[in-house]
Scaffold this motif. Structure first.
Motif, PDB file in Angstrom:
ATOM      1  N   ILE A  70       0.969  -1.179   0.017  1.00 52.93           N
ATOM      2  CA  ILE A  70      -0.161   0.027   0.089  1.00 52.93           C
ATOM      3  C   ILE A  70       0.851   1.459  -0.118  1.00 52.93           C
ATOM      4  CG2 ILE A  70      -1.718   1.389   1.351  1.00 52.93           C
ATOM      5  CD1 ILE A  70      -2.830  -1.631   2.179  1.00 52.93           C
ATOM      6  N   ALA A  71       1.787   1.287   0.909  1.00 53.19           N
ATOM      7  CA  ALA A  71       2.813   2.488   1.013  1.00 53.19           C
ATOM      8  C   ALA A  71       3.448   2.652  -0.514  1.00 53.19           C
ATOM      9  CB  ALA A  71       3.934   1.977   1.995  1.00 53.19           C
ATOM     10  N   LYS A  72       3.975   1.649  -1.021  1.00 53.73           N
ATOM     11  CA  LYS A  72       4.684   1.778  -2.428  1.00 53.73           C
ATOM     12  C   LYS A  72       3.722   2.146  -3.504  1.00 53.73           C
ATOM     13  CE  LYS A  72       8.694  -1.289  -2.936  1.00 53.73           C
ATOM     14  NZ  LYS A  72       8.898  -2.677  -3.016  1.00 53.73           N
ATOM     15  N   SER A  73       2.315   1.710  -3.342  1.00 50.55           N
ATOM     16  CA  SER A  73       1.340   1.979  -4.335  1.00 50.55           C
ATOM     17  C   SER A  73       1.152   3.590  -4.244  1.00 50.55           C
ATOM     18  CB  SER A  73       0.346   1.288  -4.412  1.00 50.55           C
ATOM     19  OG  SER A  73      -0.474   1.531  -3.192  1.00 50.55           O
ATOM     20  N   ARG A  74       1.190   4.193  -3.055  1.00 51.62           N
ATOM     21  CA  ARG A  74       0.843   5.584  -2.886  1.00 51.62           C
ATOM     22  C   ARG A  74       2.108   6.454  -2.809  1.00 51.62           C
ATOM     23  NH1 ARG A  74      -3.866   5.610   1.726  1.00 51.62           N
ATOM     24  NH2 ARG A  74      -5.144   3.755   0.772  1.00 51.62           N
ATOM     25  N   GLY A  75       3.282   5.740  -3.073  1.00 49.77           N
ATOM     26  CA  GLY A  75       4.659   6.603  -3.196  1.00 49.77           C
ATOM     27  C   GLY A  75       4.904   7.140  -1.947  1.00 49.77           C
ATOM     28  N   LEU A  76       4.649   6.538  -0.668  1.00 49.28           N
ATOM     29  CA  LEU A  76       4.984   7.108   0.457  1.00 49.28           C
ATOM     30  C   LEU A  76       6.422   7.144   0.715  1.00 49.28           C
ATOM     31  CD1 LEU A  76       2.300   5.820   2.786  1.00 49.28           C
ATOM     32  CD2 LEU A  76       2.188   7.818   1.773  1.00 49.28           C
ATOM     33  N   VAL A  77       7.113   8.190   1.095  1.00 44.23           N
ATOM     34  CA  VAL A  77       8.560   8.007   1.240  1.00 44.23           C
ATOM     35  C   VAL A  77       9.000   7.468   2.394  1.00 44.23           C
ATOM     36  CG1 VAL A  77       9.201   9.964  -0.267  1.00 44.23           C
ATOM     37  CG2 VAL A  77       8.639  10.460   1.961  1.00 44.23           C
ATOM     38  N   GLY A  78       8.186   7.329   3.376  1.00 48.33           N
ATOM     39  CA  GLY A  78       8.343   6.734   4.700  1.00 48.33           C
ATOM     40  C   GLY A  78       6.994   6.420   5.428  1.00 48.33           C
ATOM     41  N   TYR A  79       6.918   5.498   6.209  1.00 50.89           N
ATOM     42  CA  TYR A  79       5.756   5.194   6.831  1.00 50.89           C
ATOM     43  C   TYR A  79       6.056   4.505   8.230  1.00 50.89           C
ATOM     44  CZ  TYR A  79       6.270   0.545   5.087  1.00 50.89           C
ATOM     45  OH  TYR A  79       6.591  -0.869   4.771  1.00 50.89           O
ATOM     46  N   ARG A  80       4.942   4.437   8.998  1.00 49.72           N
ATOM     47  CA  ARG A  80       4.956   4.003  10.372  1.00 49.72           C
ATOM     48  C   ARG A  80       3.952   2.713  10.573  1.00 49.72           C
ATOM     49  NH1 ARG A  80       5.257   8.019  15.112  1.00 49.72           N
ATOM     50  NH2 ARG A  80       7.334   8.299  14.292  1.00 49.72           N
ATOM     51  N   THR A  81       4.360   1.807  10.922  1.00 53.44           N
ATOM     52  CA  THR A  81       3.607   0.519  11.489  1.00 53.44           C
ATOM     53  C   THR A  81       3.395   0.493  12.673  1.00 53.44           C
ATOM     54  OG1 THR A  81       5.320  -0.695  10.767  1.00 53.44           O
ATOM     55  CG2 THR A  81       3.606  -0.679   9.083  1.00 53.44           C
ATOM     56  N   VAL A  82       2.321   0.215  13.353  1.00 53.79           N
ATOM     57  CA  VAL A  82       1.895   0.186  14.961  1.00 53.79           C
ATOM     58  C   VAL A  82       1.057  -0.793  15.132  1.00 53.79           C
ATOM     59  CG1 VAL A  82       1.152   1.626  16.806  1.00 53.79           C
ATOM     60  CG2 VAL A  82       2.481   2.702  15.313  1.00 53.79           C
ATOM     61  N   PHE A  83       1.379  -1.606  16.190  1.00 55.28           N
ATOM     62  CA  PHE A  83       0.199  -2.364  16.856  1.00 55.28           C
ATOM     63  C   PHE A  83      -0.001  -1.869  18.373  1.00 55.28           C
ATOM     64  CE2 PHE A  83       1.433  -5.972  14.022  1.00 55.28           C
ATOM     65  CZ  PHE A  83       0.525  -6.328  13.518  1.00 55.28           C
ATOM     66  N   ASN A  84      -1.237  -1.654  18.660  1.00 57.25           N
ATOM     67  CA  ASN A  84      -1.380  -1.267  20.165  1.00 57.25           C
ATOM     68  C   ASN A  84      -1.746  -2.575  20.820  1.00 57.25           C
ATOM     69  OD1 ASN A  84      -0.864   1.422  19.689  1.00 57.25           O
ATOM     70  ND2 ASN A  84      -2.882   1.965  18.897  1.00 57.25           N
ATOM     71  N   THR A  85      -1.206  -3.133  21.716  1.00 56.60           N
ATOM     72  CA  THR A  85      -1.487  -3.892  22.463  1.00 56.60           C
ATOM     73  C   THR A  85      -2.188  -3.783  23.869  1.00 56.60           C
ATOM     74  OG1 THR A  85      -0.126  -5.546  21.165  1.00 56.60           O
ATOM     75  CG2 THR A  85      -0.845  -6.298  23.289  1.00 56.60           C
ATOM     76  N   GLY A  86      -3.202  -3.754  24.437  1.00 57.10           N
ATOM     77  CA  GLY A  86      -3.815  -3.688  25.626  1.00 57.10           C
ATOM     78  C   GLY A  86      -4.382  -2.355  25.765  1.00 57.10           C
ATOM     79  N   ALA A  87      -5.493  -1.962  26.650  1.00 57.91           N
ATOM     80  CA  ALA A  87      -5.974  -0.623  26.589  1.00 57.91           C
ATOM     81  C   ALA A  87      -5.043   0.319  27.074  1.00 57.91           C
ATOM     82  CB  ALA A  87      -7.058  -0.847  27.651  1.00 57.91           C
ATOM     83  N   GLU A  88      -4.029   0.114  28.058  1.00 56.42           N
ATOM     84  CA  GLU A  88      -3.162   1.072  28.185  1.00 56.42           C
ATOM     85  C   GLU A  88      -2.429   1.447  27.227  1.00 56.42           C
ATOM     86  OE1 GLU A  88      -2.333   1.701  31.615  1.00 56.42           O
ATOM     87  OE2 GLU A  88      -0.030   2.305  31.827  1.00 56.42           O
TER      88      GLU A  88
END
Ligand code: AMP
Ligand code: ZN
Length: 111
Positions: A70-88
């Protein structure tokens, strides 16, 4: 099954689906925090990424590969990937999902 993201995967609840693989579905976050804010979710239900990794490690890789596509197809020069684990940590939907954020400069620490 009362899980919101299971309902999006099964098309019971509408979402802006932007990409799909055999194992995962990607759709726009309803409350975007960046010009690109896509959620990438396994088609099968797991409450968090640790459970997913334990039971279906190939799908963890699949989520990241779909993010890259998806990032490549949109030509993003950088991106962040995040998993939030737990309500905290800010997890509010307990179906594992990878946030893909990009399209603006992102600060660190994230807060
Ligand atoms: P998290 O807080 O990490 O559990 O992320 C859940 C994300 O789901 C949030 O960024 C919400 O904005 C997003 N969200 C909640 N409901 C929907 C929905 N119906 N369609 C798309 N995104 C949603
Ligand atoms: Zn689910």
């Amino acid at each position: 099954m009362s899980c919101l993201f299971c309902k999006i995967v099964s098309l019971e609840i509408p979402a802006e689906i932007v990409a799909e693989s055999e194992l995962s579905v990607a759709f726009n976050d309803i409350s975007p925090q960046a010009p690109t804010h896509v959620l990438i979710v396994p088609k099968k239900h797991f409450p968090n990424v640790a459970e997913l990794a334990n039971n279906n490690p190939a799908t963890v890789a699949d989520l990241f590969l779909l993010a890259e596509e998806i990032a490549k197809s949109r030509g993003l020069v950088g991106y962040r990937t995040v998993f939030n684990t737990g309500a905290e940590a800010g997890q509010s939907v307990f179906h594992a999902h990878l946030h893909l954020l990009g399209g603006r400069s992102l600060h660190w620490p994230p807060g």
